[in-house]
Design an enzyme around this catalytic site. Structure first.
Site, PDB file in Angstrom:
ATOM      1  N   PHE A  11       0.846  -1.206   0.000  1.00 59.70           N
ATOM      2  CA  PHE A  11       0.000   0.000   0.000  1.00 59.70           C
ATOM      3  C   PHE A  11       0.880   1.254   0.000  1.00 59.70           C
ATOM      4  O   PHE A  11       0.787   2.112   0.859  1.00 59.70           O
ATOM      5  CB  PHE A  11      -0.923  -0.028   1.227  1.00 59.70           C
ATOM      6  CG  PHE A  11      -2.122   0.860   1.132  1.00 59.70           C
ATOM      7  CD1 PHE A  11      -3.149   0.562   0.261  1.00 59.70           C
ATOM      8  CD2 PHE A  11      -2.229   1.999   1.914  1.00 59.70           C
ATOM      9  CE1 PHE A  11      -4.270   1.380   0.171  1.00 59.70           C
ATOM     10  CE2 PHE A  11      -3.336   2.827   1.841  1.00 59.70           C
ATOM     11  CZ  PHE A  11      -4.352   2.511   0.967  1.00 59.70           C
ATOM     12  N   GLY A  12       1.768   1.311  -0.980  1.00 64.08           N
ATOM     13  CA  GLY A  12       2.576   2.521  -1.156  1.00 64.08           C
ATOM     14  C   GLY A  12       1.803   3.479  -2.055  1.00 64.08           C
ATOM     15  O   GLY A  12       0.580   3.415  -2.153  1.00 64.08           O
ATOM     16  N   ARG A  13       2.555   4.328  -2.750  1.00 67.19           N
ATOM     17  CA  ARG A  13       1.900   5.357  -3.581  1.00 67.19           C
ATOM     18  C   ARG A  13       0.979   4.742  -4.629  1.00 67.19           C
ATOM     19  O   ARG A  13      -0.149   5.177  -4.829  1.00 67.19           O
ATOM     20  CB  ARG A  13       2.962   6.231  -4.261  1.00 67.19           C
ATOM     21  CG  ARG A  13       3.640   7.187  -3.309  1.00 67.19           C
ATOM     22  CD  ARG A  13       4.853   7.801  -3.959  1.00 67.19           C
ATOM     23  NE  ARG A  13       5.908   6.795  -4.108  1.00 67.19           N
ATOM     24  CZ  ARG A  13       7.188   7.011  -3.850  1.00 67.19           C
ATOM     25  NH1 ARG A  13       7.573   8.186  -3.453  1.00 67.19           N
ATOM     26  NH2 ARG A  13       8.086   6.057  -4.017  1.00 67.19           N
ATOM     27  N   ILE A  14       1.488   3.703  -5.312  1.00 67.57           N
ATOM     28  CA  ILE A  14       0.682   3.135  -6.409  1.00 67.57           C
ATOM     29  C   ILE A  14      -0.494   2.334  -5.849  1.00 67.57           C
ATOM     30  O   ILE A  14      -1.634   2.463  -6.319  1.00 67.57           O
ATOM     31  CB  ILE A  14       1.573   2.279  -7.347  1.00 67.57           C
ATOM     32  CG1 ILE A  14       2.657   3.164  -7.976  1.00 67.57           C
ATOM     33  CG2 ILE A  14       0.727   1.623  -8.441  1.00 67.57           C
ATOM     34  CD1 ILE A  14       3.705   2.412  -8.799  1.00 67.57           C
TER      35      ILE A  14
ATOM     36  N   GLY B  91       3.425  -0.523 -17.530  1.00 61.66           N
ATOM     37  CA  GLY B  91       2.698   0.179 -16.463  1.00 61.66           C
ATOM     38  C   GLY B  91       2.806   1.691 -16.542  1.00 61.66           C
ATOM     39  O   GLY B  91       1.820   2.405 -16.360  1.00 61.66           O
TER      40      GLY B  91
ATOM     41  N   HIS C  53       5.200  -5.163 -19.733  1.00 62.85           N
ATOM     42  CA  HIS C  53       5.758  -4.214 -18.761  1.00 62.85           C
ATOM     43  C   HIS C  53       5.566  -2.760 -19.215  1.00 62.85           C
ATOM     44  O   HIS C  53       6.539  -2.032 -19.437  1.00 62.85           O
ATOM     45  CB  HIS C  53       7.254  -4.512 -18.517  1.00 62.85           C
ATOM     46  CG  HIS C  53       7.737  -4.006 -17.189  1.00 62.85           C
ATOM     47  ND1 HIS C  53       8.712  -4.625 -16.464  1.00 62.85           N
ATOM     48  CD2 HIS C  53       7.376  -2.934 -16.454  1.00 62.85           C
ATOM     49  CE1 HIS C  53       8.941  -3.949 -15.341  1.00 62.85           C
ATOM     50  NE2 HIS C  53       8.136  -2.907 -15.327  1.00 62.85           N
TER      51      HIS C  53
ATOM     52  N   GLU D  96      11.749 -11.695 -17.259  1.00 63.19           N
ATOM     53  CA  GLU D  96      11.458 -10.901 -18.470  1.00 63.19           C
ATOM     54  C   GLU D  96      12.639 -10.928 -19.411  1.00 63.19           C
ATOM     55  O   GLU D  96      13.775 -10.880 -18.948  1.00 63.19           O
ATOM     56  CB  GLU D  96      11.147  -9.456 -18.064  1.00 63.19           C
ATOM     57  CG  GLU D  96       9.783  -9.355 -17.426  1.00 63.19           C
ATOM     58  CD  GLU D  96       9.411  -7.931 -17.027  1.00 63.19           C
ATOM     59  OE1 GLU D  96       9.909  -6.975 -17.646  1.00 63.19           O
ATOM     60  OE2 GLU D  96       8.619  -7.805 -16.092  1.00 63.19           O
TER      61      GLU D  96
ATOM     62  N   ARG E   1       6.554  -6.396  -9.720  1.00 60.44           N
ATOM     63  CA  ARG E   1       7.677  -7.108 -10.317  1.00 60.44           C
ATOM     64  C   ARG E   1       7.281  -8.576 -10.431  1.00 60.44           C
ATOM     65  O   ARG E   1       6.662  -9.143  -9.519  1.00 60.44           O
ATOM     66  CB  ARG E   1       8.941  -6.965  -9.462  1.00 60.44           C
ATOM     67  CG  ARG E   1       9.623  -5.607  -9.577  1.00 60.44           C
ATOM     68  CD  ARG E   1      10.215  -5.366 -10.968  1.00 60.44           C
ATOM     69  NE  ARG E   1      10.915  -4.091 -11.072  1.00 60.44           N
ATOM     70  CZ  ARG E   1      10.383  -2.946 -11.531  1.00 60.44           C
ATOM     71  NH1 ARG E   1       9.125  -2.914 -11.926  1.00 60.44           N
ATOM     72  NH2 ARG E   1      11.108  -1.856 -11.606  1.00 60.44           N
TER      73      ARG E   1
END
Ligand code: GLV
Length: 354
Positions: free
Chosen positions: A173-176, A305, A303, A285, A256
Site C-alpha cells: 500500500f505505497g503510492r501506487i 505500467g 511491462h 522478463e 515485479r
C-alpha cells in the site's frame, strides 16, 4: 559540497552513459546541463555485461534502465563513478547495498508514474475480470455468430447480479497501491490492504482496511500486487497462496514478476484455482513461464505500467536531473540511499569535484 551550481559547460564531471535510448526530453536536459551523454548504440537489444563494464569504467554517472543488472561486480569496477540514476521507480536491478557501501548514490523516478501505473492496473483488472482480450480475439476470429446469454461470462467488479460489494485486496500500500485503492471507490468496492513494511500507513488511510496476507487472500475477489521485489517478497505469491484465493478471484501484477511464482500461477490458472490473471511483469522478463501464453484466462502485457508519453518523458527528465546533480556533487533529488552522502566512501569519490 558545492554551494552554487555551476553553469552549463562548467560541470566538474561530465560523462553520462545512458544504457539505452530514453525520451529526448531526458537527453536534451542532460545536454542543456552541460553533460556529455553517450547513449549505448551497440548491436543487439541492450548492452551486455562486458559492454556495461567497459562503459562504467569510463563514465562519471550511469543512467540505467530497469533491464540492466547493476550488480556488485559492475559497481566495484567503477571507482570513479559518482552515481547511478535509474530510469524507473523500482530499483531491484541495482545492488543498493553494495552501491551504498562503495559510496555510490542511487536515484529512481517516483511519483510521476503513480497514476499512470494505477490506471494500467485497472485496465488489467477490468480486462482480466471481464475477459476483454478473449472477447476481442473471439470477434477477430469471426466466432460471433449469435448473441447468447452465456457468452463470455466474467466476474462482477461493481456490485452486480448478487448486489454484493466486491473486495479488492491490495498487497503493498505505497503510492501506487493507494492510487489503485482510490479508483476502487468509483466501483463501490470494499478495499483491504496488506502493507508489511508499515501497517500504520494503511491504518492512517481511509481508503482501505488493514489485514494480514492470509485474510486478504481468503477475502479478496481481486488481488493486486504493488510491493517492491526484495529477498523477502520474492515468491510472496506461490502455490499455497494461490490455493488460498477464491476460485473466482483475479490476480493482477504490475509490480515485479518475481513476487509471484510464475510456474505455480500457470498451474493455478490451468486448474481453476483462480479465475484469471492480468500481468504486466514476469519472473524472467522478457520470457514467460511455459504454458502462460496458452492460457485464455490471462491478459498479458509487456511491462507497460508507466508507458504513457507524458509519464515516460517526465521519468526521463527526473533521471536526467538526478544525473546532473550527481555530476555536480550535489545530492540527487530522488536519491534512495541518502545516507551515502555522509560516508567517507562518497567523500573519496567526490573529492575530485571540489
Ligand atoms: C517500472 O516498472 C518502474 O519501476 O518504473
Amino acid at each position: 559540497m558545492a554551494e552554487t551550481e555551476p553553469q552549463a559547460g562548467e560541470l566538474p564531471a561530465r560523462r553520462v552513459f545512458v544504457t539505452r535510448a530514453i525520451p529526448a526530453a531526458g537527453t536534451d536536459l542532460l545536454a542543456a546541463g552541460g553533460a556529455q551523454a553517450t547513449v549505448w548504440s551497440g548491436s543487439g537489444d541492450a548492452p551486455g555485461p562486458e559492454e556495461l563494464r567497459a562503459a562504467l569504467a569510463s563514465t562519471d554517472v550511469l543512467l540505467s534502465l530497469l533491464t540492466e543488472q547493476i550488480d556488485a561486480n559492475l559497481l566495484a569496477a567503477a571507482p570513479q563513478l559518482l552515481g547511478v540514476a535509474n530510469h524507473a521507480v523500482g530499483h531491484d536491478n541495482v545492488d543498493l547495498e553494495t552501491a551504498t557501501q562503495l559510496g555510490i548514490p542511487v536515484s529512481n523516478t517516483p511519483d510521476v508514474l503513480t497514476e499512470t501505473t494505477a490506471d494500467l492496473t485497472w485496465a488489467l483488472l477490468l480486462g482480466a475480470g471481464r475477459r476483454i482480450v478473449e472477447a476481442d480475439r473471439f470477434m477477430r476470429l469471426g466466432n460471433y455468430r449469435l448473441w447468447g446469454p452465456q457468452l463470455l461470462l466474467g466476474e462482477d467488479i461493481s456490485p452486480g447480479g448478487d448486489g454484493q460489494r466486491k473486495t479488492l485486496g491490495i498487497i503493498g500500500f505505497g503510492r501506487i497501491g493507494e492510487a489503485v485503492a482510490r479508483r476502487a471507490r468509483g466501483f463501490d468496492m470494499a478495499v483491504i490492504a496488506y502493507h508489511p513494511s508499515d501497517p500504520e500507513r494503511v491504518r492512517a488511510s481511509e481508503l482501505a482496511r488493514p489485514v494480514e496476507l492470509s485474510e486478504l487472500l481468503r477475502e479478496a475477489d481481486f488481488v493486486s500486487l504493488h510491493i517492491p521485489l526484495t529477498t523477502a517478497t520474492r515468491h510472496l505469491i506461490a502455490a499455497d497462496e494461490l490455493q488460498a484465493m477464491k476460485p473466482t478471484a483475479v490476480l493482477v501484477n504490475t509490480s515485479r514478476g518475481a513476487v509471484v511464482d510464475e510456474a505455480a500461477l500457470v498451474v493455478a490458472l490451468r486448474e481453476g484455482q483462480i479465475a484469471a490473471a492480468g500481468l504486466d511483469v514476469y519472473e524472467r522478463e522478457p520470457t514467460m513461464a511455459t504454458g502462460l501464453a496458452e492460457l485464455p484466462n490471462t491478459v498479458l502485457l509487456p511491462h507497460v505500467g508507466s508507458a504513457s508519453r507524458g509519464t515516460r518523458e517526465a521519468m526521463a527528465k527526473i533521471a536526467a536531473t538526478n544525473a546532473l546533480a550527481m555530476l555536480r556533487g550535489n545530492p540527487a533529488p530522488q536519491c534512495i540511499n541518502r545516507a551515502v552522502y555522509q560516508s567517507a566512501a562518497y567523500a573519496r569519490r567526490a573529492s575530485r569535484l571540489w
